[in-house]
Design a protein around this motif. Structure first.
Motif, PDB file in Angstrom:
ATOM      1  N   VAL A  31      -7.800 -17.745  52.435  1.00  0.00           N
ATOM      2  CA  VAL A  31      -7.875 -16.416  52.899  1.00  0.00           C
ATOM      3  C   VAL A  31      -6.511 -15.018  52.422  1.00  0.00           C
ATOM      4  N   THR A  32      -5.761 -15.427  52.291  1.00  0.00           N
ATOM      5  CA  THR A  32      -4.472 -14.519  51.449  1.00  0.00           C
ATOM      6  C   THR A  32      -5.046 -13.585  50.020  1.00  0.00           C
ATOM      7  N   ALA A  33      -5.778 -14.668  49.654  1.00  0.00           N
ATOM      8  CA  ALA A  33      -6.243 -14.110  48.103  1.00  0.00           C
ATOM      9  C   ALA A  33      -7.542 -13.903  48.122  1.00  0.00           C
ATOM     10  N   LEU A  34      -8.493 -13.491  49.539  1.00  0.00           N
ATOM     11  CA  LEU A  34      -9.752 -13.532  49.649  1.00  0.00           C
ATOM     12  C   LEU A  34      -9.048 -11.287  50.120  1.00  0.00           C
ATOM     13  N   VAL A  35      -8.779 -12.032  50.788  1.00  0.00           N
ATOM     14  CA  VAL A  35      -7.854 -10.335  51.149  1.00  0.00           C
ATOM     15  C   VAL A  35      -7.338  -9.429  50.029  1.00  0.00           C
ATOM     16  N   GLU A  36      -6.395 -10.035  49.585  1.00  0.00           N
ATOM     17  CA  GLU A  36      -5.177  -9.805  48.588  1.00  0.00           C
ATOM     18  C   GLU A  36      -6.537  -8.572  47.181  1.00  0.00           C
ATOM     19  N   ASN A  37      -6.469  -9.822  46.773  1.00  0.00           N
ATOM     20  CA  ASN A  37      -7.731  -9.784  45.822  1.00  0.00           C
ATOM     21  C   ASN A  37      -9.438  -9.203  45.856  1.00  0.00           C
ATOM     22  N   ILE A  38      -9.181  -9.345  46.556  1.00  0.00           N
ATOM     23  CA  ILE A  38     -11.003  -8.371  46.742  1.00  0.00           C
ATOM     24  C   ILE A  38     -11.580  -7.685  47.997  1.00  0.00           C
ATOM     25  N   ILE A  39     -10.686  -8.317  48.976  1.00  0.00           N
ATOM     26  CA  ILE A  39     -10.874  -6.841  50.359  1.00  0.00           C
ATOM     27  C   ILE A  39     -10.511  -5.943  50.164  1.00  0.00           C
ATOM     28  N   MET A  40      -9.035  -5.850  50.010  1.00  0.00           N
ATOM     29  CA  MET A  40      -8.461  -5.031  50.113  1.00  0.00           C
ATOM     30  C   MET A  40      -8.530  -3.474  48.584  1.00  0.00           C
ATOM     31  N   PRO A  41      -8.470  -4.326  47.842  1.00  0.00           N
ATOM     32  CA  PRO A  41      -9.319  -3.372  46.794  1.00  0.00           C
ATOM     33  C   PRO A  41     -10.877  -2.699  46.737  1.00  0.00           C
ATOM     34  N   ILE A  42     -11.471  -3.545  47.585  1.00  0.00           N
ATOM     35  CA  ILE A  42     -12.709  -2.784  48.583  1.00  0.00           C
ATOM     36  C   ILE A  42     -12.102  -1.582  49.152  1.00  0.00           C
ATOM     37  N   VAL A  43     -11.727  -1.990  50.184  1.00  0.00           N
ATOM     38  CA  VAL A  43     -10.670  -0.864  51.182  1.00  0.00           C
ATOM     39  C   VAL A  43      -9.886  -0.061  50.605  1.00  0.00           C
ATOM     40  N   GLY A  44      -9.296   0.315  49.454  1.00  0.00           N
ATOM     41  CA  GLY A  44      -8.521   0.949  49.073  1.00  0.00           C
ATOM     42  C   GLY A  44      -9.359   1.838  48.212  1.00  0.00           C
ATOM     43  N   ILE A  45     -10.876   1.310  48.124  1.00  0.00           N
ATOM     44  CA  ILE A  45     -11.429   2.771  47.219  1.00  0.00           C
ATOM     45  C   ILE A  45     -12.292   3.274  47.929  1.00  0.00           C
ATOM     46  N   ILE A  46     -12.657   2.521  49.057  1.00  0.00           N
ATOM     47  CA  ILE A  46     -13.606   3.078  49.973  1.00  0.00           C
ATOM     48  C   ILE A  46     -12.767   4.816  51.335  1.00  0.00           C
ATOM     49  N   TYR A  66       7.369   1.954  56.021  1.00  0.00           N
ATOM     50  CA  TYR A  66       6.325   1.970  57.636  1.00  0.00           C
ATOM     51  C   TYR A  66       5.226   1.372  56.869  1.00  0.00           C
ATOM     52  N   GLY A  67       5.177   1.761  55.425  1.00  0.00           N
ATOM     53  CA  GLY A  67       3.686   1.701  55.002  1.00  0.00           C
ATOM     54  C   GLY A  67       3.072  -0.204  54.531  1.00  0.00           C
ATOM     55  N   ILE A  68       4.696  -1.062  54.203  1.00  0.00           N
ATOM     56  CA  ILE A  68       4.817  -2.251  54.817  1.00  0.00           C
ATOM     57  C   ILE A  68       3.875  -2.737  56.133  1.00  0.00           C
ATOM     58  N   PHE A  69       5.216  -2.197  57.239  1.00  0.00           N
ATOM     59  CA  PHE A  69       4.065  -2.462  58.222  1.00  0.00           C
ATOM     60  C   PHE A  69       2.488  -2.289  58.267  1.00  0.00           C
ATOM     61  N   ILE A  70       1.735  -1.117  58.491  1.00  0.00           N
ATOM     62  CA  ILE A  70       0.586  -0.392  58.060  1.00  0.00           C
ATOM     63  C   ILE A  70      -0.620  -1.845  57.520  1.00  0.00           C
ATOM     64  N   GLN A  71      -0.242  -2.231  56.338  1.00  0.00           N
ATOM     65  CA  GLN A  71      -0.357  -2.732  55.027  1.00  0.00           C
ATOM     66  C   GLN A  71      -0.809  -4.254  55.869  1.00  0.00           C
ATOM     67  N   ALA A  72       0.931  -5.030  55.975  1.00  0.00           N
ATOM     68  CA  ALA A  72      -0.184  -5.935  57.378  1.00  0.00           C
ATOM     69  C   ALA A  72      -0.485  -6.626  58.532  1.00  0.00           C
ATOM     70  N   ILE A  73      -0.635  -5.286  59.249  1.00  0.00           N
ATOM     71  CA  ILE A  73      -1.819  -4.809  60.184  1.00  0.00           C
ATOM     72  C   ILE A  73      -3.106  -5.047  59.592  1.00  0.00           C
ATOM     73  N   ILE A  77      -5.766  -8.186  60.176  1.00  0.00           N
ATOM     74  CA  ILE A  77      -7.235  -7.693  60.703  1.00  0.00           C
ATOM     75  C   ILE A  77      -7.898  -8.512  59.656  1.00  0.00           C
ATOM     76  N   ILE A  78      -8.512  -8.466  58.679  1.00  0.00           N
ATOM     77  CA  ILE A  78      -9.206  -8.499  58.333  1.00  0.00           C
ATOM     78  C   ILE A  78      -8.870 -10.570  57.650  1.00  0.00           C
ATOM     79  N   VAL A  79      -8.003 -10.981  57.632  1.00  0.00           N
ATOM     80  CA  VAL A  79      -8.001 -12.534  57.565  1.00  0.00           C
ATOM     81  C   VAL A  79      -8.103 -13.046  59.611  1.00  0.00           C
ATOM     82  N   ALA A  80      -8.434 -12.363  60.333  1.00  0.00           N
ATOM     83  CA  ALA A  80      -8.467 -12.866  61.579  1.00  0.00           C
ATOM     84  C   ALA A  80     -10.480 -12.470  61.004  1.00  0.00           C
TER      85      ALA A  80
END
Length: 127
Positions: A31-46, A66-73, A77-80
């Motif tokens: 799930v972490t690999a999915l979030v970091e490598n697939i979902i977050m880049p898409i969210v970043g593009i959006i 504080y950005g690291i904290f926001i990124q962790a949140i 949410i995406i992992v959950a």
């Protein structure tokens, strides 16, 4: 004492828990690999290429990242949500299996059921 520990460690619940922990850790990596490598880049593009982990505030000599904290949140949410979808998918398959099992149960004809009851009563009277 060693014998008691071995009995404790070899109980079904302890082994099942150990297996669950190992599988949970492996699933967490997936799930972490999915979030970091697939979902977050898409969210970043959006969001226009925004990377929250670079956000920081300097207060005196200290840097508050504080950005690291926001990124962790956001990651949480995406992992959950991904785990929620996975569990929902598994539950759907389980429900389909239960429906198949219920459908596979033989339907007893009322007349056959009545004859079975009569037979059982006659056997009971003989004894």
């Amino acid at each position: 004492m060693l014998k008691e520990f071995r009995e404790f460690a070899m109980r079904g619940n302890v082994l099942e828990l150990a297996i669950a922990v190992v599988l949970g850790a492996a699933f967490g990596k997936i799930v972490t690999a999915l979030v970091e490598n697939i979902i977050m880049p898409i969210v970043g593009i959006i969001l226009g290429g925004v990377n929250f982990s670079a956000l920081a505030l300097t207060v005196g000599n200290a840097e508050v990242t504080y950005g690291i904290f926001i990124q962790a949140i956001i990651d949480f949410i995406i992992v959950a949500f991904a785990i929620f979808l996975f569990v929902k998918l598994i539950n759907r398959f389980k429900r389909k299996e239960e429906v198949k099992e219920e459908a596979a149960a033989p339907v007893v004809d009322p007349q056959t059921e009545l004859l079975t009851e009569i037979r059982d009563l006659l056997k009971k009277e003989r004894v």
